[in-house]
Design a protein around this motif. Sequence first.
Motif, PDB file in Angstrom:
ATOM      1  N   PHE A  62     -34.644   2.848 -45.902  1.00  0.00           N
ATOM      2  CA  PHE A  62     -33.376   2.462 -47.081  1.00  0.00           C
ATOM      3  C   PHE A  62     -32.003   3.039 -47.263  1.00  0.00           C
ATOM      4  CE2 PHE A  62     -36.902  -0.171 -47.947  1.00  0.00           C
ATOM      5  CZ  PHE A  62     -36.996  -1.375 -47.232  1.00  0.00           C
ATOM      6  N   SER A  63     -32.280   4.700 -47.486  1.00  0.00           N
ATOM      7  CA  SER A  63     -31.014   5.050 -47.453  1.00  0.00           C
ATOM      8  C   SER A  63     -30.083   5.160 -46.930  1.00  0.00           C
ATOM      9  CB  SER A  63     -31.291   6.389 -47.612  1.00  0.00           C
ATOM     10  OG  SER A  63     -32.525   6.633 -48.648  1.00  0.00           O
ATOM     11  N   ILE A  64     -30.222   5.232 -45.601  1.00  0.00           N
ATOM     12  CA  ILE A  64     -28.819   5.575 -44.534  1.00  0.00           C
ATOM     13  C   ILE A  64     -28.351   3.615 -43.982  1.00  0.00           C
ATOM     14  CG2 ILE A  64     -29.239   7.717 -43.695  1.00  0.00           C
ATOM     15  CD1 ILE A  64     -30.648   6.414 -41.447  1.00  0.00           C
ATOM     16  N   VAL A  65     -29.525   2.198 -44.319  1.00  0.00           N
ATOM     17  CA  VAL A  65     -28.866   1.333 -43.875  1.00  0.00           C
ATOM     18  C   VAL A  65     -28.986   0.770 -45.433  1.00  0.00           C
ATOM     19  CG1 VAL A  65     -29.558  -0.776 -42.875  1.00  0.00           C
ATOM     20  CG2 VAL A  65     -30.229   1.565 -42.254  1.00  0.00           C
ATOM     21  N   PRO A  66     -27.575   0.416 -45.143  1.00  0.00           N
ATOM     22  CA  PRO A  66     -26.764  -0.357 -46.471  1.00  0.00           C
ATOM     23  C   PRO A  66     -28.194  -1.232 -46.545  1.00  0.00           C
ATOM     24  CG  PRO A  66     -24.642   0.027 -45.021  1.00  0.00           C
ATOM     25  CD  PRO A  66     -26.230   0.282 -43.995  1.00  0.00           C
ATOM     26  N   THR A  67     -27.757  -1.744 -48.176  1.00  0.00           N
ATOM     27  CA  THR A  67     -28.481  -2.667 -49.093  1.00  0.00           C
ATOM     28  C   THR A  67     -28.089  -3.175 -49.678  1.00  0.00           C
ATOM     29  OG1 THR A  67     -30.170  -1.020 -49.607  1.00  0.00           O
ATOM     30  CG2 THR A  67     -30.779  -2.162 -47.543  1.00  0.00           C
ATOM     31  N   LEU A 120     -24.183   3.161 -37.447  1.00  0.00           N
ATOM     32  CA  LEU A 120     -24.060   3.649 -38.704  1.00  0.00           C
ATOM     33  C   LEU A 120     -22.422   5.106 -39.263  1.00  0.00           C
ATOM     34  CD1 LEU A 120     -27.676   3.838 -40.263  1.00  0.00           C
ATOM     35  CD2 LEU A 120     -25.729   1.964 -41.136  1.00  0.00           C
ATOM     36  N   GLU A 121     -22.909   5.351 -37.813  1.00  0.00           N
ATOM     37  CA  GLU A 121     -22.148   6.323 -37.494  1.00  0.00           C
ATOM     38  C   GLU A 121     -22.160   7.674 -38.177  1.00  0.00           C
ATOM     39  OE1 GLU A 121     -18.523   4.933 -38.173  1.00  0.00           O
ATOM     40  OE2 GLU A 121     -17.632   4.165 -36.590  1.00  0.00           O
ATOM     41  N   ILE A 122     -23.552   8.101 -37.669  1.00  0.00           N
ATOM     42  CA  ILE A 122     -24.469   9.490 -38.567  1.00  0.00           C
ATOM     43  C   ILE A 122     -25.187  10.389 -37.127  1.00  0.00           C
ATOM     44  CG2 ILE A 122     -24.398   8.393 -41.005  1.00  0.00           C
ATOM     45  CD1 ILE A 122     -27.261   8.414 -40.589  1.00  0.00           C
ATOM     46  N   ASP A 138     -27.513  12.766 -37.999  1.00  0.00           N
ATOM     47  CA  ASP A 138     -28.888  13.010 -38.538  1.00  0.00           C
ATOM     48  C   ASP A 138     -29.759  11.789 -39.523  1.00  0.00           C
ATOM     49  OD1 ASP A 138     -29.736  14.355 -36.571  1.00  0.00           O
ATOM     50  OD2 ASP A 138     -28.919  16.134 -37.920  1.00  0.00           O
ATOM     51  N   SER A 139     -30.416  10.993 -39.295  1.00  0.00           N
ATOM     52  CA  SER A 139     -31.170  10.232 -40.446  1.00  0.00           C
ATOM     53  C   SER A 139     -31.007  10.713 -41.726  1.00  0.00           C
ATOM     54  CB  SER A 139     -32.117   9.591 -40.678  1.00  0.00           C
ATOM     55  OG  SER A 139     -33.479   9.994 -39.722  1.00  0.00           O
ATOM     56  N   GLY A 140     -31.389  12.456 -41.705  1.00  0.00           N
ATOM     57  CA  GLY A 140     -31.760  12.644 -42.728  1.00  0.00           C
ATOM     58  C   GLY A 140     -31.837  14.674 -43.078  1.00  0.00           C
ATOM     59  N   LYS A 156     -37.470   5.051 -46.713  1.00  0.00           N
ATOM     60  CA  LYS A 156     -37.195   5.794 -47.651  1.00  0.00           C
ATOM     61  C   LYS A 156     -36.061   6.080 -47.352  1.00  0.00           C
ATOM     62  CE  LYS A 156     -37.991   9.597 -50.286  1.00  0.00           C
ATOM     63  NZ  LYS A 156     -37.775  10.600 -50.122  1.00  0.00           N
ATOM     64  N   GLU A 157     -36.218   6.660 -46.005  1.00  0.00           N
ATOM     65  CA  GLU A 157     -35.062   7.379 -45.552  1.00  0.00           C
ATOM     66  C   GLU A 157     -34.289   6.394 -44.574  1.00  0.00           C
ATOM     67  OE1 GLU A 157     -35.544  11.177 -43.593  1.00  0.00           O
ATOM     68  OE2 GLU A 157     -35.250  10.041 -41.916  1.00  0.00           O
TER      69      GLU A 157
END
Lengths: 213, 310
Positions: free
Chosen positions: B82-87, B272-274, B276-278, B79-80
């Motif tokens: 799919f949430s950060i990587v653009p789909t 993704l220039e972030i 943390d992943s969540g 889930k994490e």
Amino acid sequence: MDRLLKILFFAVIVRPIVFIVLGLNLRGKQNLPQQGPAMIAANHNSHLDTLVLMSLYPLSKLHRVRPVAAADYFLKNRFLSWFALNCIGIIPISRAGRQRKAELFAGCHQALDQGDILILFPEGSRGNPEELSEIKRGIYHIVHDRTDTRVTPVMMHGLGRALPRGEALLVPFNCDVIIGNELPEAETAEQLVNGIKESFLELQKYCITCRQV
Amino acid sequence: MFNIPPHSFYAMLVVLGLLLTASTSRLILARRKPDKDYTELRQRIQSWWWMIGILFVCLVISPTAAIILFAFISFLALKEFFSIVPTRQADRRVLFWAYVSIPIQYYLVSIGWYGMFIIFIPVYVFLLLPMRMVLIGETKGFIHSAGTIHWAVMLTVFCISHIAYLLVLPIENPEAGSIGLVIFLLFMTQFNDVCQYIWGKLLGKHKIIPKVSPNKTWEGFLGGVLTIALVSGFLGPYLTPLTFRFSLLAGLLISCSGFIGDVVISSLKRDLEIKDSGTLIPGHGGILDRCDSLMFTSPLFFHFLYYVNY
């Protein structure tokens, strides 16, 4: 009785969906208004928006949190209107525009007088998934002659992917919920609309679910 | 119900002891320097208590409980991802089927059907997801999407499910049982992160991949590899069926692959220039931040063990 129903609905169904099936990247929780009268202005992508915002409040305060919602949609049949009024506790508002302003917003003022926290989606409708639509001025007509009510902007992202308009299948996604600082009192409708728009764009920078490769 | 094999039981006690030491040191530190802000350290240690607590409770209850826990971890990680990587918005239904692979994969684990467990995602899911995409019919961005979705399922479901499969392998070291294997893998992987960090802080000079992770150094990496190989050499025969020599090799494998997993997820976040992943685990970030090394160490350790002992 209604209060119990609402608490049950949120404890058994909504919260597990919001916190487990979905999941929140929450920022600025300290900015969330804890005492009414107050107004939350959020962007709108999905039916989940309301449920997510309400889940940020403890169950004991739930009856104080009232989403303002379109009467033509939520009161269109008996089941939906029972559900919207009793399980969610919406304040219905007509979008037809034939009523006078005082009449139109009477329900909102009554709730604010009681010290409720209103949730309002100033874009008016859910629109295309994850796109900001134009902000409507209705919100200004509610707050402008009240000295006790301030507007707190909230930016959400990701829920339009989880459950966009016209879809029935919920797909799990984490979503960003970024709560901004209270907006200063506005002199004109333009000022308030622009203030909300600016803070939405500012808060959007903290979203981590909307990066493009 | 609670018949924990003795070696695994002692290993759990040691881990809890380490946690207790961490918490006490933090309290002493906070008392000595009251003006310094230790919020992040406190959150980090608290989160460790939660993570290890939940893991141990599930391991103690039954293998099934632990398998369900790992399935849930796979779900959170996918889930994490799919949430950060653009789909694409059009892929919503494909993603839904990607989620469906989780209960199936872990069911295969729970019945111990090795042949199917090992090909279900690399073969069946791999071929089925693009078919579902074709049925939707959106061709713009098709290649990018197909690649992203399958990579996500491989990393978060296929790789992590190998930890769960350790629990259904025939027991060859009855003193440690299958819990011993899981504790060994998880402990060595996390301890490797710590060792590479500490060696890097102490001696770090020569950057190893400055573009991806400016804090990673050759000194940290090599110090970590040597420490982990040695510790693993001595711990392996106690917690796993491996001999001293093979445990040493397992340590090398865990240390090197853990490093790779760490930097692979770092590159993903950098892209993704972030940071943390969540925000799921206070003080640590998201679940991918915590499982980055584990996604690489688990299948490699598993197949090493499987090749040597089964």
